[in-house]
Every structure is written in C-alpha cells, then in structure tokens.
Design a protein around this motif. Structure first.
Motif, PDB file in Angstrom:
ATOM      1  N   LYS A  20     -61.462  13.590  -7.427  1.00 53.56           N
ATOM      2  CA  LYS A  20     -62.749  13.231  -6.904  1.00 53.56           C
ATOM      3  C   LYS A  20     -62.607  12.595  -5.530  1.00 53.56           C
ATOM      4  N   ASN A  21     -61.644  11.523  -5.278  1.00 54.61           N
ATOM      5  CA  ASN A  21     -61.486  10.783  -4.019  1.00 54.61           C
ATOM      6  C   ASN A  21     -61.166  11.841  -2.949  1.00 54.61           C
ATOM      7  N   ILE A  22     -60.348  12.824  -3.356  1.00 59.11           N
ATOM      8  CA  ILE A  22     -59.783  13.981  -2.419  1.00 59.11           C
ATOM      9  C   ILE A  22     -60.834  14.728  -2.045  1.00 59.11           C
ATOM     10  N   PHE A  23     -61.834  15.388  -2.899  1.00 63.47           N
ATOM     11  CA  PHE A  23     -62.811  16.093  -2.487  1.00 63.47           C
ATOM     12  C   PHE A  23     -63.836  15.256  -1.764  1.00 63.47           C
ATOM     13  N   ARG A  24     -64.091  13.963  -1.731  1.00 65.08           N
ATOM     14  CA  ARG A  24     -65.047  13.265  -0.675  1.00 65.08           C
ATOM     15  C   ARG A  24     -64.528  13.672   0.801  1.00 65.08           C
ATOM     16  N   PHE A  25     -63.390  13.705   1.046  1.00 68.00           N
ATOM     17  CA  PHE A  25     -62.917  13.925   2.317  1.00 68.00           C
ATOM     18  C   PHE A  25     -62.495  15.371   2.494  1.00 68.00           C
ATOM     19  N   TYR A  26     -62.231  16.160   1.582  1.00 72.21           N
ATOM     20  CA  TYR A  26     -61.707  17.547   1.872  1.00 72.21           C
ATOM     21  C   TYR A  26     -62.706  18.666   1.426  1.00 72.21           C
ATOM     22  N   THR A  27     -62.811  19.826   2.201  1.00 74.58           N
ATOM     23  CA  THR A  27     -63.444  20.996   1.688  1.00 74.58           C
ATOM     24  C   THR A  27     -62.369  21.836   1.104  1.00 74.58           C
ATOM     25  N   PRO A  28     -62.469  22.277  -0.010  1.00 74.13           N
ATOM     26  CA  PRO A  28     -61.646  23.127  -0.782  1.00 74.13           C
ATOM     27  C   PRO A  28     -61.556  24.649  -0.459  1.00 74.13           C
ATOM     28  N   VAL A  29     -60.747  25.023  -0.220  1.00 75.46           N
ATOM     29  CA  VAL A  29     -60.380  26.393   0.079  1.00 75.46           C
ATOM     30  C   VAL A  29     -59.466  27.154  -0.874  1.00 75.46           C
ATOM     31  N   PHE A  30     -60.068  27.664  -1.858  1.00 71.51           N
ATOM     32  CA  PHE A  30     -59.324  28.443  -2.931  1.00 71.51           C
ATOM     33  C   PHE A  30     -58.707  29.862  -2.700  1.00 71.51           C
ATOM     34  N   ILE A  31     -57.223  29.713  -2.646  1.00 72.06           N
ATOM     35  CA  ILE A  31     -56.472  30.977  -2.401  1.00 72.06           C
ATOM     36  C   ILE A  31     -55.610  31.384  -3.428  1.00 72.06           C
ATOM     37  N   GLY A  32     -55.627  32.741  -3.969  1.00 75.22           N
ATOM     38  CA  GLY A  32     -54.576  33.187  -5.081  1.00 75.22           C
ATOM     39  C   GLY A  32     -54.843  32.438  -6.429  1.00 75.22           C
ATOM     40  N   TYR A  33     -55.961  31.839  -6.589  1.00 68.73           N
ATOM     41  CA  TYR A  33     -56.289  31.243  -8.006  1.00 68.73           C
ATOM     42  C   TYR A  33     -57.191  31.981  -8.693  1.00 68.73           C
ATOM     43  N   GLY A  34     -57.187  32.241  -9.801  1.00 70.76           N
ATOM     44  CA  GLY A  34     -57.868  33.026 -10.622  1.00 70.76           C
ATOM     45  C   GLY A  34     -58.876  32.371 -11.654  1.00 70.76           C
ATOM     46  N   GLY A  35     -58.855  31.026 -11.518  1.00 71.57           N
ATOM     47  CA  GLY A  35     -59.720  30.379 -12.422  1.00 71.57           C
ATOM     48  C   GLY A  35     -59.541  30.377 -13.873  1.00 71.57           C
ATOM     49  N   ASN A  36     -58.459  30.812 -14.504  1.00 73.76           N
ATOM     50  CA  ASN A  36     -58.124  31.124 -15.771  1.00 73.76           C
ATOM     51  C   ASN A  36     -58.046  29.812 -16.543  1.00 73.76           C
ATOM     52  N   ASP A  37     -57.601  28.715 -16.031  1.00 71.44           N
ATOM     53  CA  ASP A  37     -57.473  27.585 -16.952  1.00 71.44           C
ATOM     54  C   ASP A  37     -58.490  26.666 -16.908  1.00 71.44           C
ATOM     55  N   GLY A  38     -58.845  25.989 -18.154  1.00 71.37           N
ATOM     56  CA  GLY A  38     -60.008  24.987 -18.019  1.00 71.37           C
ATOM     57  C   GLY A  38     -59.785  23.943 -17.354  1.00 71.37           C
ATOM     58  N   SER A  39     -58.638  23.595 -17.260  1.00 71.74           N
ATOM     59  CA  SER A  39     -58.679  22.038 -16.706  1.00 71.74           C
ATOM     60  C   SER A  39     -59.240  21.830 -15.267  1.00 71.74           C
ATOM     61  N   LEU A  40     -58.780  22.546 -14.138  1.00 71.67           N
ATOM     62  CA  LEU A  40     -59.297  22.446 -13.045  1.00 71.67           C
ATOM     63  C   LEU A  40     -60.739  22.815 -13.104  1.00 71.67           C
ATOM     64  N   MET A  41     -61.134  23.985 -13.669  1.00 69.12           N
ATOM     65  CA  MET A  41     -62.282  24.726 -13.535  1.00 69.12           C
ATOM     66  C   MET A  41     -63.296  23.598 -14.323  1.00 69.12           C
TER      67      MET A  41
END
Length: 541
Positions: free
Chosen positions: A220-241
């Motif tokens: 949460k602290n990171i995304f306050r300052f950073y715009t995420p750019v997703f590369i090579g990630y399929g979103g198949n795990d529940g944790s990050l998604m």
C-alpha cells in the motif's frame, strides 16, 4: 477523485485498451513532466521466458505429464485424459494449465516437497538475464523508477542490476523483511512477494491464495508513490490479485498499465475487471525484451553507453583482482603462493600484463628488469598497467625524461586510470613542475576521490605553494580515509609545525608514533615540535 466506469444494466463494460505507441508516449510524458511519479514493474513468469527460465504453463504441463505417466502406459491417450479433469480441480481448463499451477505442483510432489523445490531450482538454474532485464537494470539504477514487485523466485532482476546496472538492489525475499521495502529507497528494490527460491518459496494453493499480512501495508505504501506496470504476469495467484482488488481507486498513484503478449490473446476477465475498477489500461504488445527496449528508449536508455559502462566495470574488476594478485606476490613469504601465481614459461605467447609483471618481479637486476619491460611492452603495447609500471621503474632510477614519455603513453592508453595520473603528478612535482602536477593530481582525485595517497601528495604540493587552508583540507581527507597511516599523520604533524600550531602538531605526532614508534622521520618531527614548544615556554616564562 478517480471514478470507475459505471456499468449500465445489461451492458458489458470493457477496460480501456491503448496501443503500444500510446502507452509509450504516456510513459515518456509522465517521466519527463511529473517528477514525483514513479513506475513500479510488476513482473510475472512471462518476463523470464526469454531468459531460459520455464514459465508456469510449461512447468505445469511437464508436471501433469509426470502425474499421467505414473498411472498410465505410454501408449494411452494423454490428451483425452487431460480433458477429463483427472485431478478433479475446480473450473478446470485443460488448455490453460498455468491457471492450475499451484494445484498441479502440490499433486505432483505431494509427500516429497523437497523434490518439488529441487524441480523449481532446476527450472531456474540455467537462467541468464535477457536483453529486457539489461534494459530494466538500467532503468532501475539510472532513473527514479526503482521498484520491482514480482511473484517469481528467480534472481534475474538482482543479477541484471549487478551486471548491467553497476549496483546491487535491495532484495526482499521473505515477508518478515517486507517493512524494509522502502518506497523512496536510494537503491533499487526487488520485492519477492512469494519469497526467494532459497527461503522456502510459496508455491502451494494455500500459500498463493492470500498475501502475507506484512506485505499488505508495505505494498500500500509503495503504490502511494508508484504507478504499477504489469509485465508477464497472468494474474493466476489469488494473493496479489486479491490485494489489488481490495485497494480503493485512490490508493494507486496514477492509472495502472497491464501489458500483455498480444499473440496469446486478451487477459482473463478477472484482470479486465481489475483494470475497470482502477481506471487502468490494457496494452497489447510484444515480448518482454522488445517491450523493455522500447520503454527504456523513452526514458533515456542508450545501448552504446550501457555497453561501454559494462566493459569499463568488467575491466576494472579484472584489473582489481590482478593488482591484488601482484600485491600478494610481493608481500607473501609463502613459496606455495608464489608458485601458484608464477607464470607458465611454455605459455608465454598467451601472457597477460600480470604474467609479465610477475616475471619482471622475479629478478632484482635492474638491466634484466628493463629488458623484460621492453619485451613485455612490445608484446602488449596498449597495456596501461605495464606502461605505468615501467614509467615508475624509470622514475625510480632517475630516468625522468624517459619516464615522462612513458607516463604519457600509459595515460593515452587508458585516460581514466587514476594510478597513472597520480604517479605522473608525483614525478612532475618532484621535478618542480607544480602547476602541471596539480592538474594531474586533480584528474586522479576526480576519478578516485578516496585514494588517500593522491590526497596526501596533493596536500604536500599545496603546502609548497603556500595554499595552507586548502592543503590542510586534503591532509585531513587523507587521514579520514586512512586514520592509522603513520606517514599521513606525520606529514600533517609536519604541516602543523610549519604553520606554528605546535600543540596540535604534538597531538598528531603522538598518534603517528603510537603506530610506528621507531620511525626515524617521525622521531625527528617530534624532536622539532618539542624544540619549538620548549622555545615558546622560555619566551613566555
């Protein structure tokens, strides 16, 4: 406030999709115009395929085949077996085995998890950072975009930053260290949310289904300052998604970008819904290497400059270890060590500068040494090491004109080698060419600002020119770097004596004598200081 798109009844909303060109234009605009905005690279297994590391789909397929052959004859119909949902997984998709990766891993290696981790280690061990990682390493080490968040276990990012970026990132390989992933770190951060390969990686259904609590606040602290750019990630795990879906639209800086490999088709509905909820953008594109090369170009990547820096860094490391070998050979009394380093006479045609220098150092005969130097330089005319050492040899034996000529050759061969610049400055100073010497000292110090010998010698030159305040600055810098160097302390004590600061000089010379109590020069300085102190005492009596 950012507002997600509102879905009307019976209307299917699709996330915004930008062209790759439009995405790159936006990256460039933000990089140039919004100085407090940063990009975080969210990498999945797809980013590692070009680096010779198998992706989730490939590994899942291999493991399903292992499971199949444990129970069936080779002549059986594997494809029909696969379609039948043989493991009874929920929402089975035989053509998308990556989706079921954790479950397949658990089933294949149930009862023997060590075997499972050995399989992961084998899948990763041959990986070498591809071009895309080289460009990413430059971005992480040369721009403000210093954050990688990854579900991967491999060390490709860390290796690439070390090899191609000239620094080393702070790798957070376990949730217990999550709080150390500081958003505004001065060095690149690699946050491995499923742990590192060597810290019991999270690879099971239970482990990948939810994010460890310690990562939640950190991300949460990171995304306050950073715009995420997703590369090579399929979103198949529940944790990050699940974590991303739990965020409010205002808890991500800017609009997230989801880059996907266009030939494989659009991302799944879960990813699409995530982009809708966060006003994100889908970006159909190409492979990781091509994408990173284009992203690098819009934020200032220069391939020629990076290659030059890699060559310089490699040459510096090689020269450093060779210099240490040479130094050890001079200092050691161990014949076995000398034997290990001794150049092989039958391989003379392949000798490098170190071999020649070791051969030269075997003899103390001046004429033989000079003959060997000439032979060595004829064999390796561009070796700044041999040229510099030969110039030192000539200077030591009083051949100043020839030494000066040879220093010029050494410096021309490699203009940014501080040692040759500093040694040439020493020669010029010895000859009374103080202005010329000063220029070479400054060049050497600029390249190696913490090389104490140059600082101390430059201080002596400044003192000779009566630049006392500046001289003291450099005397002090040399001592700060090498506080136990009796020569530096003695020089500074002598300086303080010459500037009539006898009490200070006395304190410094005591420090020097505590290190070298029998040094004749230091004892003479002490005697001079004491004489002046006695005279002052008599005058004030």
């Amino acid at each position: 406030m950012k507002k997600p798109q509102v879905q009307k009844k019976n209307e299917k909303i699709e996330p915004r999709t930008w062209s790759l060109k439009g995405f790159l234009h936006e990256i460039k605009r933000i990089h140039n115009d919004i100085e407090d905005r940063r990009f975080a690279f969210i990498l999945g297994a797809g980013a590692s395929i070009n680096s010779n590391i198998k992706g989730a789909a490939t590994l899942a397929k291999e493991w399903m085949e292992i499971i199949y052959h444990r129970e069936h004859e080779p002549t059986s119909d594997y494809q029909n077996w696969l379609k039948s949902n043989p493991l009874k997984f929920k929402d089975w998709e035989p053509n998308n085995l990556a989706k079921h990766y954790p479950q397949i891993f658990e089933k294949c290696f149930e009862g023997d998890h060590d075997s499972g981790y050995a399989a992961l280690e084998k899948a990763i061990k041959d990986g070498k950072p591809s071009l895309g990682y080289a460009v990413l390493a430059w971005i992480l080490s040369s721009t403000r975009h210093r954050m990688v968040i990854t579900t991967n276990f491999d060390n490709l990012v860390a290796d690439a930053v070390s090899i191609y970026g000239g620094t080393y990132p702070h790798v957070i390989g376990h949730e217990s260290l999550a709080s150390y992933a500081k958003p505004l770190s001065r060095r690149p951060i690699v946050a491995k949310i499923h742990r590192d390969l060597f810290t019991d990686p999270i690879n099971t259904c239970e482990g990948t289904s939810s994010l460890e609590q310690s990562w939640n606040q950190t991300l949460k602290n990171i995304f306050r300052f950073y715009t995420p750019v997703f590369i090579g990630y399929g979103g198949n795990d529940g944790s990050l998604m699940d974590f991303l879906q739990s965020l409010d639209t205002e808890e991500i800086s800017g609009q997230p970008f989801w880059c996907y490999y266009a030939p494989d088709g659009a991302p799944n509905d879960t990813i699409k819904q995530l982009m809708i909820e966060h006003n994100g953008v889908l970006v159909p594109g190409m492979g990781f290497d091509e994408l990173m090369l284009k992203m690098g170009e819009v934020v200032g990547f220069d391939r020629h400059k990076q290659i030059t820096e890699i060559k310089n860094n490699s040459a510096q490391l090689i020269n450093q270890i060779q210099e240490q070998m040479l130094s050890l050979n001079k200092e050691t009394q161990d014949d076995d060590v000398k034997k290990i380093l001794k150049p092989q006479e039958n391989e003379k045609q392949n000798w490098g500068w170190l071999d020649w220098q070791l051969k030269i150092n075997e003899t103390s005969d001046k004429e033989e040494q000079e003959t060997l130097y000439k032979e060595a330089i004829e064999a390796l005319p561009e070796s700044y090491q041999l040229l510099g050492n030969y110039a030192n040899f000539l200077s030591h034996h009083g051949h100043f004109e020839k030494a000066e000529e040879t220093y010029h050759l050494a410096i021309n061969a490699s203009p940014k080698q501080a040692k040759n610049l500093g040694n040439y400055a020493n020669l010029l100073s010895k000859q009374g060419k103080l202005k010329d010497a000063e220029q070479y000292y400054l060049r050497a110090i600029k390249i190696e600002p913490d090389y104490a010998d140059f600082l101390g010698n430059y201080a002596i030159l400044l003192e000779e020119q009566a630049h006392f305040e500046k001289a003291e600055h450099y005397y002090r810098r040399a001592i700060e770097i090498e506080p136990n160097n009796a020569d530096f302390l003695g020089n500074y004590a002598d300086f303080l004596t010459n500037t009539e600061r006898f009490e200070e000089a006395n304190n410094i010379i005591q420090q020097a004598l505590a290190i070298e109590p029998n040094d004749e020069r230091l004892l003479n300085i002490k005697e001079a200081i004491q004489s002046n102190l006695n005279q002052l005492e008599e005058e004030t009596a």
